[in-house]
Design an enzyme around this catalytic site. Structure first.
Site, PDB file in Angstrom:
ATOM      1  N   ASP A  21       0.835  -1.191   0.000  1.00 36.54           N
ATOM      2  CA  ASP A  21       0.000   0.000   0.000  1.00 36.54           C
ATOM      3  C   ASP A  21       0.876   1.249   0.000  1.00 36.54           C
ATOM      4  O   ASP A  21       1.994   1.231  -0.528  1.00 36.54           O
ATOM      5  CB  ASP A  21      -0.960  -0.016   1.200  1.00 36.54           C
ATOM      6  CG  ASP A  21      -2.317   0.581   0.865  1.00 36.54           C
ATOM      7  OD1 ASP A  21      -2.393   1.813   0.717  1.00 36.54           O
ATOM      8  OD2 ASP A  21      -3.288  -0.181   0.756  1.00 36.54           O
ATOM      9  N   HIS A  78      -4.187   5.917   3.368  1.00 39.71           N
ATOM     10  CA  HIS A  78      -4.818   4.732   2.794  1.00 39.71           C
ATOM     11  C   HIS A  78      -4.264   3.460   3.431  1.00 39.71           C
ATOM     12  O   HIS A  78      -5.018   2.593   3.898  1.00 39.71           O
ATOM     13  CB  HIS A  78      -4.595   4.722   1.282  1.00 39.71           C
ATOM     14  CG  HIS A  78      -5.391   3.708   0.542  1.00 39.71           C
ATOM     15  ND1 HIS A  78      -4.907   2.461   0.228  1.00 39.71           N
ATOM     16  CD2 HIS A  78      -6.649   3.765   0.032  1.00 39.71           C
ATOM     17  CE1 HIS A  78      -5.824   1.788  -0.443  1.00 39.71           C
ATOM     18  NE2 HIS A  78      -6.893   2.556  -0.586  1.00 39.71           N
ATOM     19  N   SER A  88     -11.198  -1.062  -1.088  1.00 45.01           N
ATOM     20  CA  SER A  88      -9.948  -1.036  -0.318  1.00 45.01           C
ATOM     21  C   SER A  88     -10.193  -1.356   1.140  1.00 45.01           C
ATOM     22  O   SER A  88      -9.311  -1.870   1.830  1.00 45.01           O
ATOM     23  CB  SER A  88      -9.280   0.342  -0.425  1.00 45.01           C
ATOM     24  OG  SER A  88      -8.745   0.554  -1.701  1.00 45.01           O
TER      25      SER A  88
END
Length: 531
Positions: free
Chosen positions: A181, A212, A359
């Site tokens: 990521d 994220h 996600s």
């Protein structure tokens, strides 16, 4: 004299054209990465380095490369069929004074700048050439369809609360989860979590843009994660803008596998089937690593890679009502559906922040599998995946479908699977095909599922269409997990009308009081044609 100079000039241009055509024919590379024109250089007079060509700088073969759409320019990846040729090529590069941009020994792959083609010809070795592509995290759902996103119901809870505690008592102890990521930042939720950080793109693993990755990690592990004691191997393969390359992701997969990860989460994707990424996924699969990837948030009818690879578990997102979240991609290849709207996760600036998208859904599956593996150390990765598949809740049309995949993850069913004699019959879904023609008679599919651990001998099903009299059906014997469907036909409202279609269904076993979850015995849906 003028005509003589003109003829002489014309002859010179023709000769130059012939020479340029010759070198173009020798070195042009087709836009199909798996089908390149062979480039065989003449043998060098130097016995020690016969691979080094003596081409004049004017005739640089890199000038004739045709890059496919989306490919990163000025570089490519060379794939070798055996280690001897791989090492010879690296030696030839070094002898020519060139260093590769990168190399992955496990895959016999070298990332090079295309100007090195002028001095060392890879086609003299048993090799293939491919390109690297830009890869990114799925876009935020609110950016794709803000009105549709606003109609969804957020969970408003952490992953730990949504799951309802530990799965089988497994807290992730002894399990290493890899996360490819944007990196991770320190947070109170990870105070007791063992984390190893690797940065493949620069900028630092905890720098700007790591939100994220931090949100993904807090769903899997940490104090609010599904497997709170799981150890994390975090590889930064996305920059602060959420962009990376297929080569870096492939390298991240290899490093995670070699580090010994049990589960690898990838909330990222690219819509090209890239050879270096495909080879890395194959390597991980051969080592028995569970690969989990987000299905993507573009509302396409295809999956990005790596989610599209058969050996990778692809995960779509649902909202708090269990409805598909509208923004995910759809495909028959989707494996699981999991929470993906308004999940409360760790904020890179401290505190918490809502997180939505596939996600978010993917790490729900990664964390669950990590918990299951820690609960039973004798369980193989394949057994864990199969166990999760057997306890999914049916959704959408009966059987696997492109919207919900194999079905919704149900943590209560996972925890209760060892308790015999539990009765739980449910209306799984009321389904009207998305391509139903407004203003016509269309079938409605009502699906019933036995979500308990005991056989269901029989049950009564009622289906209500608007204010019409209920239609009665008898549901026969169902084994644990089994489904059955009934179809009814009704008029679908026309486009432009204010009319809506309300359908309800209720299933009741003979002994109602023995059903442990009466709340899933009734379901009501409303359809309104979309313009």
């Amino acid at each position: 004299m003028h005509w003589f100079r003109f003829l002489f000039t014309l002859l010179g241009l023709v000769l130059v054209g012939i020479v340029l055509w010759y070198y173009y024919d020798q070195y042009v590379i087709d836009s199909n990465p798996s089908d390149f024109t062979e480039n065989v250089a003449e043998e060098s007079d130097t016995e020690e380095n016969p691979q080094i060509s003596e081409l004049p700088e004017l005739f640089d073969p890199s000038l004739f490369i045709q890059y496919p759409e989306g490919a990163i320019r000025d570089e490519m990846v060379i794939h070798f069929r055996d280690r001897a040729d791989y090492l010879k090529y690296l030696g030839a590069l070094a002898g020519a004074g060139y260093q590769p941009i990168g190399q992955i020994d496990e895959l016999l792959a070298v990332r090079i700048s295309t100007d090195s083609l002028r001095v060392v010809d890879p086609s003299l070795f048993e090799s293939e050439r491919s390109f690297s592509y830009l890869l990114e995290r799925p876009p935020a759902p609110v950016e794709i369809a803000p009105e549709a996103f606003a109609s969804l119901q957020a969970y408003g809870q952490s992953a730990r609360s949504i799951v309802g505690g530990l799965v089988d008592g497994g807290d992730g102890t002894g399990v290493l989860v890899g996360i490819l990521d944007s990196g991770i930042v320190p947070h109170a939720q990870f105070d007791d979590t063992y984390i190893v950080n690797i940065d493949l793109v620069g900028g630092g693993v905890g720098g700007p843009g790591a939100q994220h990755g931090t949100s993904v990690a807090s769903i899997i592990s940490g104090s609010e994660g599904i497997a709170p004691e799981a150890e994390l191997f975090v590889v930064r393969v996305l920059d602060d803008e959420g962009i990376g390359t297929s080569y870096d992701v492939a390298q991240g997969i290899i490093q995670a596998v070699d580090m010994g990860v049990d589960v690898l989460n990838m909330s990222l994707g690219v819509y090209q089937d890239v050879q270096i990424l495909r080879d890395a996924v194959s390597y991980a699969n051969q080592q028995g690593v569970i690969l989990v990837a987000a299905a993507g948030n573009d509302a396409y009818t295809q999956l990005p890679f790596p989610a599209a690879y058969p050996s990778v578990i692809s995960v779509t997102a649902v909202d708090a009502r269990g409805q598909q979240a509208l923004f995910p991609n759809q495909s028959e290849s989707i494996n699981f559906a999991a929470p993906g709207v308004g999940i409360i996760t760790a904020n890179e600036e401290g505190g918490t922040i809502p997180f939505s998208g596939t996600s978010a859904a993917a790490p729900f599956v990664s964390g669950t599998l990590a918990a299951m593996l820690s609960a039973d150390t004798n369980m193989s990765s394949q057994q864990a995946v199969e166990l999760l598949q057997r306890h999914l809740n049916e959704a959408g049309s009966s059987g696997p479908d492109p919207v919900y995949g194999g079905g919704l993850v149900d943590w209560d069913r996972l925890r209760e699977r060892g308790q015999p004699g539990l009765l739980d019959v449910a209306v799984a879904d009321i389904h009207l095909a998305s391509d139903a023609t407004p203003g016509t008679m269309m079938p409605i599919e009502v699906t019933v599922q036995n979500r308990g651990t005991s056989w269901l001998a029989s049950a009564d099903l009622e289906v209500m269409l608007g204010e019409d009299e209920p239609m009665a059906f008898t549901v026969g014997s169902l084994s644990p997990g089994q489904i059955t469907s009934r179809k009814v036909f009704t008029q679908v409202p026309s486009l432009g009308s204010d009319e809506t279609l309300q359908i309800g269904a209720r299933v009741l076993p003979p002994e109602i009081e023995s059903d442990i979850r009466l709340q899933n015995n009734l379901k009501v849906v409303t359809y309104r044609p979309r313009n």
